[in-house]
Design an enzyme around this catalytic site. Structure first.
Site, mmCIF file in Angstrom:
data_model
loop_
_atom_site.group_PDB
_atom_site.id
_atom_site.type_symbol
_atom_site.label_atom_id
_atom_site.label_comp_id
_atom_site.label_asym_id
_atom_site.label_seq_id
_atom_site.Cartn_x
_atom_site.Cartn_y
_atom_site.Cartn_z
ATOM 1 C CE LYS A 203 -9.169 -7.755 2.561
ATOM 2 N NZ LYS A 203 -7.868 -7.299 3.462
HETATM 3 C C1 5RP Z 1 -3.469 -9.062 1.391
HETATM 4 C C2 5RP Z 1 -4.708 -8.703 2.386
HETATM 5 C C3 5RP Z 1 -4.507 -7.326 3.052
HETATM 6 O O1 5RP Z 1 -4.625 -7.932 4.415
HETATM 7 C C4 5RP Z 1 -5.567 -6.429 2.627
HETATM 8 O O2 5RP Z 1 -5.839 -6.577 1.391
HETATM 9 C C5 5RP Z 1 -4.796 -5.102 2.446
HETATM 10 O O3 5RP Z 1 -5.647 -4.147 3.039
HETATM 11 P P1 5RP Z 1 -5.473 -2.830 2.060
HETATM 12 O O4 5RP Z 1 -5.771 -3.289 0.586
HETATM 13 O O5 5RP Z 1 -6.533 -2.056 2.330
HETATM 14 O O6 5RP Z 1 -4.029 -2.264 2.245
HETATM 15 O O7 5RP Z 1 -5.708 -9.434 2.307
HETATM 16 O O8 5RP Z 1 -4.052 -9.488 0.194
#
Ligand code: 5RP
Length: 293
Positions: A203
């Site tokens: 991710k």
């Molecule tokens: C925390 C994470 C979160 O699950 C994710 O990044 C959060 O999602 P968003 O940025 O879309 O609110 O990985 O670091």
């Protein structure tokens, strides 16, 4: 007594038909074991090859985040439209109905709160508990260039070893410290390190310039984080640009659960990710769904 099976003339062995072997639909995952592929197929839709992950694990370091004060009220009604949930085991056990049938990605690293140095994480979940909870993947933060870079990468590699033993995928989440530049060069570095060290998928954040080089240089699927709340149209543009440049979907949190209409936003994001809608079409869908009583 089982019925005798003694009529060979009726048997069909299709001796001229080679045994079928469908290629697995996810980049870089062809050589994984059956259980791991089966779990990945609960995260990614085998038809589109993509996923809409709903991320609401933010509480693991920042407590009751805006929009997540009551997960039972704000998130549970959204479950029908999420391919996969990314969450902590605490929220899973306390709030999520066990009748949920989509993919589960469990937060597996943690330690510091927002009051401390965030890169100083440890592994925060055993593989036994992850398997007990039917997790499809474990999510671990990786701080390339961060103060505790080596420790976070070691967390990743230990989880990869444990995941491989049990057929559970590992999602490496590239966490970018405030002092680092979020550009394609950094994202290529961080995502490639995660993939080389065994992450099943990665991710990362979308970058405007050169995101296609990030997905091209990463040998396993990439999903993008939504990041801080944007106007709905802009968040849909972000998702559309990312999938057009090779992302295998989104792992979106605040841009869904902090939207004016979270259910409409989640369905609009699905239209982009799974049906190839452009941002304008998806935003129109959002407006129509949000206007329904
Ligand atoms: C925390 C994470 C979160 O699950 C994710 O990044 C959060 O999602 P968003 O940025 O879309 O609110 O990985 O670091």
């Amino acid at each position: 007594m089982p019925e005798a099976d003694d009529s060979p003339a009726d048997k069909q062995f299709f001796v001229d038909v080679p045994q079928r072997a469908e290629p697995f639909f996810l980049k870089g995952c062809e050589h994984l074991d059956w259980g791991l592929k089966n779990r990945l197929a609960s995260i990614f839709n085998p038809v589109s090859g993509r996923t809409v992950m709903l991320a609401f694990d933010h509480g693991y370091f920042q407590g009751p985040t805006t929009g997540l004060e009551r997960v039972d009220v704000s998130i549970v009604p959204l479950l029908p439209w999420a391919d996969t949930l990314m969450l902590t085991r605490g929220i899973l056990r306390s709030v999520i109905p066990p009748t949920y049938r989509g993919g589960l990605v469990l937060r597996a690293s943690g330690g510091p709160s927002i009051l401390k140095e965030l890169s100083n994480e440890e592994i925060a979940l055993s593989i036994e508990d992850a398997v007990r909870l039917n997790a499809a993947a474990l999510a671990v933060q990786v701080f390339v260039g961060g103060e505790h870079e080596t420790k976070s990468i070691h967390n990743l590699t230990r989880l990869v070893d444990q995941g491989q033993r049990h057929g559970v995928a590992v999602l490496a989440v590239t966490a970018v410290g405030r002092e680092l530049v979020r550009d394609a060069k950094y994202m290529r570095l961080a995502t490639r390190i995660c993939a080389e060290l065994g992450a099943t998928y990665v991710k990362t954040y979308y970058v405007d310039d050169g995101f296609d080089t990030v997905t091209a240089a990463c040998p396993v699927p990439i999903v993008i984080a939504g990041g801080k709340k944007l106007p709905e149209r802009e968040a849909l543009e972000l998702a559309a640009s990312a999938v057009a440049q090779g992302a295998a979907g989104v792992d979106m949190g605040r841009n869904i659960f902090q939207a004016a209409s979270p259910a409409a936003m989640l369905q609009a994001v699905r239209a982009v990710v799974h049906e190839g809608a452009n941002a304008g079409e998806a935003h129109e869908l959002y407006r129509q769904l949000a206007a329904r009583p």
